[in-house]
Design a protein around this motif. Structure first.
Motif, PDB file in Angstrom:
ATOM      1  N   TYR A  92       0.853  -1.188   0.000  1.00 50.59           N
ATOM      2  CA  TYR A  92       0.000   0.000   0.000  1.00 50.59           C
ATOM      3  C   TYR A  92       0.888   1.236   0.000  1.00 50.59           C
ATOM      4  O   TYR A  92       2.119   1.155   0.070  1.00 50.59           O
ATOM      5  N   TYR A  96      -1.340   2.461 -11.689  1.00 50.59           N
ATOM      6  CA  TYR A  96      -1.731   1.307 -12.487  1.00 50.59           C
ATOM      7  C   TYR A  96      -0.599   0.273 -12.454  1.00 50.59           C
ATOM      8  O   TYR A  96       0.577   0.629 -12.496  1.00 50.59           O
ATOM      9  N   ARG A  97      -0.959  -0.997 -12.398  1.00 52.36           N
ATOM     10  CA  ARG A  97       0.029  -2.070 -12.379  1.00 52.36           C
ATOM     11  C   ARG A  97      -0.035  -2.861 -13.682  1.00 52.36           C
ATOM     12  O   ARG A  97      -1.113  -3.127 -14.219  1.00 52.36           O
ATOM     13  N   GLN A 128      -0.272  -5.823 -15.988  1.00 52.93           N
ATOM     14  CA  GLN A 128      -0.896  -7.139 -15.849  1.00 52.93           C
ATOM     15  C   GLN A 128      -0.756  -7.968 -17.129  1.00 52.93           C
ATOM     16  O   GLN A 128      -1.622  -8.791 -17.426  1.00 52.93           O
ATOM     17  N   ILE A 153      -4.792   0.090  -9.313  1.00 55.47           N
ATOM     18  CA  ILE A 153      -4.693  -0.620  -8.032  1.00 55.47           C
ATOM     19  C   ILE A 153      -4.733   0.327  -6.834  1.00 55.47           C
ATOM     20  O   ILE A 153      -5.129  -0.071  -5.746  1.00 55.47           O
ATOM     21  N   HIS A 154      -4.303   1.593  -6.998  1.00 55.54           N
ATOM     22  CA  HIS A 154      -4.326   2.549  -5.887  1.00 55.54           C
ATOM     23  C   HIS A 154      -4.781   3.906  -6.399  1.00 55.54           C
ATOM     24  O   HIS A 154      -4.354   4.345  -7.479  1.00 55.54           O
TER      25      HIS A 154
END
Length: 682
Positions: free
Chosen positions: A326, A631-632, A634, A642-643
């Motif tokens: 986080y 953004y992650r 994938q 994601i956050h």
């Protein structure tokens, strides 16, 4: 009387020896034989290094070590000079004369040399008299060519040739008549004219070539040799240049240096040649990884991982896998006024710094230093509605360039300033002033050891957005940046430089042409010493480009700010787009659209093996208090959110590492308060 007879006898012996030598050479002068004229040697490249390496399958020489350095392999020579020599008769098979026209091609890497120290690359020496016939020497800033002329030894010296800088260089020395020409790394020719032409009757009978020496311990070559070739009869430049990698241009390199060390079959596991790698382990923050760093190691002290540079990427060898858990609020960074941009950089032996581009003139923009795990005010610099900072180096000099979007009160034009770090005063001092027009960004980059700065000129006056942006080049003589090229832009907002293999690109974010924000932004490619258009991409009020790489895939993300034209209202909730390089079509094609709110910046970063993008959302048409999003990556799904981080007027994101962990900092264009976030991992 006895002494006179002894002197006469000695004189007769000398005359007889000279006569014999003369007959020995004149008997085959010019290659004259019963079958007609033939040159002394075939007019083909003659590889000297292959002649001091054992043929395949034979035991290695203890005097020869293969070393990998900066992405290429070379030979390190040591020990007996006789073992590193061969008779001239191996080359000059038809007669005993050195060609009157020829060229040498040498690829070498030399560490810094002491003043007045000369080292022999090779020499040609008479075996009985030890007289030097030909020699090629290198010193710290000179290259010398020596030869035996009719009246004694002659020396040709090329000055201001900096080969001893611990980098690979390919040198071509061409001799014809009274002219000697030098080219380094396929650069411009340096030509010298000497009094008399190179002798056409230089006798090579009973002489030997010595590689890396002059048959003596003094002047031994201390660097690495990758290529040493004699080309009789012509200048080799056209054969090796142009080259995609001019520092390692190839005419004839021994096969042992082109492939990995050969391991014999059977029980003997010793390589054919002694093989070493010139390895340096760099601790701390991530260093660059390009062909020059291939084979080097980096120890990430923060992540407790060991990485190997493969010439493009840092490949993990030992790594504690880390994942983003986080994001936590870490520091309120109070700034002098609203902030448009933050530049985070590291000064060797001084630490981590951040420069904020602030709206107000006084006290101006701030420079902060990381002390005890927090940013603290270090220096204030007067700026004029600063929009961006760029930190860069030229050699061992450290600079910080500010883009001022307003002019000084009463000034005739707008000026942006380059500041230089003073190691004596430990602060940045004004160095060079450059005329700009509502400048919004600087981009610093290097191409083949040349240093450039590109400025994004946004507009001239209040309405003229279609103006030139300028690329400046560092002049080593005057030690200032000078205009190198101008490019037509439309409300330029950002420049991004990147390389893919041997190709170099520069992409501009065009925002507004005076009518609409629906316009083309341009990707330029470096060709023929200048940038030329490569691809046009339709953008919508583009404010930023971010280039990044995921394994062997190359991406460009554009931040689209707003949709505006004369016929309707502005739209702030629009798509920003990620493009991927298609190696087949050799163009960037759309990969993914992401809805953003007047995006101003993208920042790419990694945590462990995971890849992330964070966007700066600045405005949705009614409010500046918005969530910016991480953004992650994938894979097939692209980047997924994601956050969501609460921000106010966010205009820039910067990622950085310290011994305390990994961080993100953002700037606010609507509040004198920026934020530092810490990335918590598990």
């Amino acid at each position: 009387m006895g002494r006179e007879r002894e002197r006469e006898g000695a004189l007769m012996s000398v005359l007889l020896l000279l006569a014999c030598m003369s007959l020995l050479c004149s008997g085959t002068a010019g290659g004259q034989a019963a079958g007609g004229w033939r040159p002394c040697t075939d007019l083909l490249p003659l590889d000297f290094l292959s002649r001091v390496l054992p043929p395949g399958g034979e035991p290695p020489l203890p005097e020869v070590h293969m070393v990998q350095s900066r992405g290429a392999r070379g030979l390190q020579l040591a020990g007996s000079q006789e073992a590193l020599s061969f008779p001239a008769s191996q080359l000059f098979t038809n007669c005993d004369h050195f060609p009157s026209e020829f060229s040498f091609v040498v690829t070498l890497k030399i560490p810094r040399l002491a003043n007045k120290r000369n080292e022999y690359i090779f020499s040609l020496v008479e075996e009985e008299s030890d007289r030097l016939l030909i020699g090629l020497l290198v010193s710290q800033e000179r290259l010398h060519f020596l030869f035996q002329g009719p009246t004694g030894k002659k020396r040709i010296t090329f000055r201001a040739v900096r080969l001893a800088d611990n980098h690979w260089h390919t040198v071509v020395v061409a001799v014809t008549g009274r002219y000697a020409t030098l080219r380094v790394d396929c650069g411009m020719a340096l030509e010298l004219v000497y009094e008399k032409p190179f002798p056409s009757d230089l006798c090579t009978a009973h002489s030997r070539f010595y590689i890396g020496s002059r048959r003596r311990w003094k002047g031994l070559f201390s660097g690495l040799l990758r290529q040493l070739v004699l080309l009789p009869g012509s200048d080799a430049t056209s054969r090796v240049c142009p080259s995609s990698d001019p520092r390692l241009a190839v005419l004839s390199v021994p096969q042992a240096l082109l492939t990995m060390p050969i391991t014999p079959t059977g029980n003997d596991i010793v390589p054919l040649y002694p093989y070493e790698a010139e390895v340096f382990i760099t601790p701390g923050t991530q260093p660059p990884c390009a062909k020059a760093e291939e084979g080097q190691l980096w120890f990430n002290t923060l992540k407790k991982g060991l990485f190997l540079c493969d010439g493009r990427l840092w490949m993990p060898l030992l790594q504690e896998k880390e994942r983003l858990d986080y994001v936590e609020d870490y520091q309120d960074l109070y700034t002098n006024s609203e902030t448009f941009d933050i530049e985070v950089f590291h000064i060797p032996s001084q630490g981590l710094f951040a420069a904020t581009a602030n709206r107000e003139t006084k006290p101006g923009s701030g420079i902060y230093k990381w002390v005890d795990g927090k940013f603290q005010v270090y220096q204030n610099i007067v700026t004029y509605e600063a929009r961006a900072w760029k930190y860069f180096t030229v050699g061992n000099k450290m600079f910080l360039a500010v883009a001022n979007s307003k002019g000084q009160p009463g000034g005739e034009w707008e000026e942006s300033v380059i500041y230089k770090w003073s190691s004596r005063k430990l602060m940045f001092l004004p160095y060079q002033t450059i005329e700009t027009h509502s400048a919004l960004d600087w981009e610093a980059f290097s191409i083949q050891e040349q240093h450039f700065l590109a400025v994004a000129n946004h507009r001239r006056g209040d309405n003229n957005h279609n103006i030139d942006s300028v690329i400046y080049r560092w002049n080593p003589g005057t030690k200032v940046f000078e205009v190198n090229q101008t490019l037509e832009t439309s409300g330029a907002y950002d420049w991004e430089f990147f390389s893919v293999g041997p190709y170099h690109f520069l992409v501009v974010a065009n925002t507004f042409d005076g009518i609409s924000t629906n316009i083309n932004s341009t990707i330029y490619i470096w060709l023929g010493g200048m940038f030329q258009p490569f691809q046009y991409i339709k953008t919508v009020g583009a404010t930023d480009w971010e280039m990044f790489q995921v394994k062997d895939r190359y991406f460009l993300a554009v931040a689209n700010g707003q949709k505006l034209n004369e016929r309707g209202p502005s739209h702030y909730n629009i798509n920003s787009t990620i493009y991927e390089l298609n190696v087949i079509t050799q163009t960037f094609v759309k990969f993914q659209d992401i809805v953003t709110n007047s995006a101003v910046d993208w920042e790419f970063f990694s945590v462990g093996e995971e890849k992330f993008l964070v966007v700066a959302n600045s405005h949705d048409g009614s409010s500046y208090s918005l969530n910016s999003v991480i953004y992650r990556w994938q894979g097939y799904e692209g980047f997924v959110p994601i956050h969501r981080l609460p921000t106010i007027g966010c205009t820039d994101w910067e990622y950085f590492n310290t011994t305390a962990g990994s961080f993100l900092v953002y700037s606010s264009a609507t509040s004198p308060l920026s934020k530092v976030f810490r990335l918590k991992t598990y």
